[in-house]
Design an enzyme around this catalytic site. Structure first.
Site, PDB file in Angstrom:
ATOM      1  N   GLU A 102      13.335  12.784 -14.308  1.00 44.27           N
ATOM      2  CA  GLU A 102      14.000  12.040 -13.232  1.00 44.27           C
ATOM      3  C   GLU A 102      15.269  12.748 -12.765  1.00 44.27           C
ATOM      4  O   GLU A 102      15.470  12.939 -11.562  1.00 44.27           O
ATOM      5  CB  GLU A 102      14.349  10.624 -13.704  1.00 44.27           C
ATOM      6  CG  GLU A 102      15.167   9.880 -12.657  1.00 44.27           C
ATOM      7  CD  GLU A 102      15.338   8.404 -12.922  1.00 44.27           C
ATOM      8  OE1 GLU A 102      15.122   7.953 -14.058  1.00 44.27           O
ATOM      9  OE2 GLU A 102      15.693   7.695 -11.963  1.00 44.27           O
ATOM     10  N   ASP A 141      14.993   4.448 -18.351  1.00 46.63           N
ATOM     11  CA  ASP A 141      14.406   3.595 -17.305  1.00 46.63           C
ATOM     12  C   ASP A 141      15.072   2.225 -17.413  1.00 46.63           C
ATOM     13  O   ASP A 141      15.026   1.591 -18.474  1.00 46.63           O
ATOM     14  CB  ASP A 141      12.896   3.453 -17.447  1.00 46.63           C
ATOM     15  CG  ASP A 141      12.377   2.553 -16.338  1.00 46.63           C
ATOM     16  OD1 ASP A 141      12.725   2.812 -15.177  1.00 46.63           O
ATOM     17  OD2 ASP A 141      11.692   1.571 -16.644  1.00 46.63           O
ATOM     18  N   ASP A 192       8.185   6.656 -13.734  1.00 45.87           N
ATOM     19  CA  ASP A 192       8.122   5.227 -14.099  1.00 45.87           C
ATOM     20  C   ASP A 192       6.685   4.795 -14.410  1.00 45.87           C
ATOM     21  O   ASP A 192       6.471   3.794 -15.087  1.00 45.87           O
ATOM     22  CB  ASP A 192       8.621   4.350 -12.934  1.00 45.87           C
ATOM     23  CG  ASP A 192      10.082   4.587 -12.593  1.00 45.87           C
ATOM     24  OD1 ASP A 192      10.900   4.605 -13.515  1.00 45.87           O
ATOM     25  OD2 ASP A 192      10.390   4.768 -11.397  1.00 45.87           O
TER      26      ASP A 192
HETATM   27  C1  IPD Z   1      14.162   2.284 -11.905  1.00 48.11           C
HETATM   28  C2  IPD Z   1      13.978   0.948 -12.585  1.00 48.11           C
HETATM   29  C3  IPD Z   1      14.028  -0.140 -11.543  1.00 48.11           C
HETATM   30  C4  IPD Z   1      12.955   0.065 -10.478  1.00 48.11           C
HETATM   31  C5  IPD Z   1      13.075   1.446  -9.869  1.00 48.11           C
HETATM   32  C6  IPD Z   1      12.997   2.505 -10.972  1.00 48.11           C
HETATM   33  P1  IPD Z   1      15.603   4.030 -13.293  1.00 48.11           P
HETATM   34  O1  IPD Z   1      14.201   3.344 -12.802  1.00 48.11           O
HETATM   35  O2  IPD Z   1      12.792   0.895 -13.298  1.00 48.11           O
HETATM   36  O3  IPD Z   1      13.865  -1.381 -12.135  1.00 48.11           O
HETATM   37  O4  IPD Z   1      13.129  -0.886  -9.465  1.00 48.11           O
HETATM   38  O5  IPD Z   1      12.038   1.653  -8.945  1.00 48.11           O
HETATM   39  O6  IPD Z   1      13.054   3.789 -10.401  1.00 48.11           O
HETATM   40  O7  IPD Z   1      16.278   4.573 -12.070  1.00 48.11           O
HETATM   41  O8  IPD Z   1      16.407   2.951 -13.926  1.00 48.11           O
HETATM   42  O9  IPD Z   1      15.133   5.086 -14.216  1.00 48.11           O
END
Ligand code: IPD
Length: 275
Positions: A69, A92, A219
């Site tokens: 990420e 996440d 994710d």
């Molecule tokens: C996010 C989280 C969030 C979701 C986003 C994800 P991150 O990941 O899971 O709940 O709404 O789409 O990208 O940025 O916390 O790793």
């Protein structure tokens, strides 16, 4: 033919180490900044944990490729090739992490020839470990997982996440989608702030379905294997096959519930991870 079981063991070990690093970091002062939008958060810990995971794996598997990420946010091309590829979300639920809201996970998926082979997700606050390898079942702390067999959407609990866009047009579609899902009627809709842990709830049978626009390949990668191996289905929001880079997903215990969700959704365009 490689069965990747050694890689699973390595992934479990590094996910636990990374998770412990996250649970220490949550008690310290956080250095927070934002990425694509003001609500798309990143902390110093996200970078440190990703660095730990990728450097450890790269030393062990120098020919493998990595999608992470924070490396992607820093401009490294997010490209899935035929090579063995680790797909990593170091934290996440970063917004949860910032607020010490206890839904935060480390997610490590692995693909070969663009096929997902295994996934490992570690819940950093309670130490729950979700694992699955293609053809070998899905497990939570070693106990076999089974999705809900519910076909009737009026008895379903459905999860979603908001995504990073908060402009009025996007929120209207997001809320319209949720209204349609709620008025099926379903038992309810939940938003817990972590796509990976939401998907693990579907794998565990604690929720019947999950849908989202705006999530990323890191994710979905690990969780998709875990849900499929627990007997569930993971698909595109159009009802077609999952496209890992498309930033959208519907997952469910049964095809009937998945197809119902698909029919309710108006799309939100987040672009693609690989463009
Ligand atoms: C996010 C989280 C969030 C979701 C986003 C994800 P991150 O990941 O899971 O709940 O709404 O789409 O990208 O940025 O916390 O790793």
């Amino acid at each position: 033919m490689a069965d990747w079981s050694e890689c699973v063991d390595v992934a479990v070990e590094i996910a636990r180490r990374a998770g412990q690093m996250v649970s220490c970091a949550v008690q310290q002062e956080k250095r927070v900044s934002s990425k694509s939008t003001p609500t798309d958060l990143v902390t110093e810990a996200d970078h440190q944990v990703e660095e730990l995971i990728i450097s450890t794996l790269r030393e062990k598997y120098p020919t493998h490729r990595f999608i992470g990420e924070e490396s992607s946010a820093a401009g490294v091309k997010c490209e899935l090739t035929d090579s063995p590829t680790w797909i990593i979300d170091p934290i996440d639920g970063t917004c949860n992490f910032v607020h010490s809201f206890p839904m935060v996970a480390v997610s490590i998926g692995f693909a070969v020839r663009k096929e997902l082979e295994f996934g490992v997700i570690y819940h950093c606050f309670d130490g729950t470990l979700y694992t699955a390898r293609k053809g070998h079942g899905a497990f939570c702390n070693g106990v076999r997982l089974q999705v809900s067999k519910e076909k009737d959407v009026s008895k379903a609990l459905i999860l979603t996440e908001i995504g990073a866009k908060r402009d009025s047009a996007t929120l209207d579609i997001f809320l319209g989608n949720m209204k349609k899902i709620l008025s099926a009627p379903t038992h309810g809709v939940r938003i817990i702030g972590s796509s990976t842990l939401s998907l693990c709830q579907v794998a565990s049978g604690a929720a019947e379905a999950y849908y989202q626009y705006g999530l990323h390949c890191w994710d979905i990668a690990a969780a998709a294997v875990i849900i499929r191996e627990a007997g569930g289905c993971v698909m595109d929001t159009t009802g077609g096959p999952l496209d890992l880079m498309s930033r959208r997903v519907v997952a469910a215990g049964t095809r009937e519930v998945a197809e119902y969700v698909v029919k309710q959704l108006q799309p939100i365009n987040y672009g693609r991870d690989d463009l």
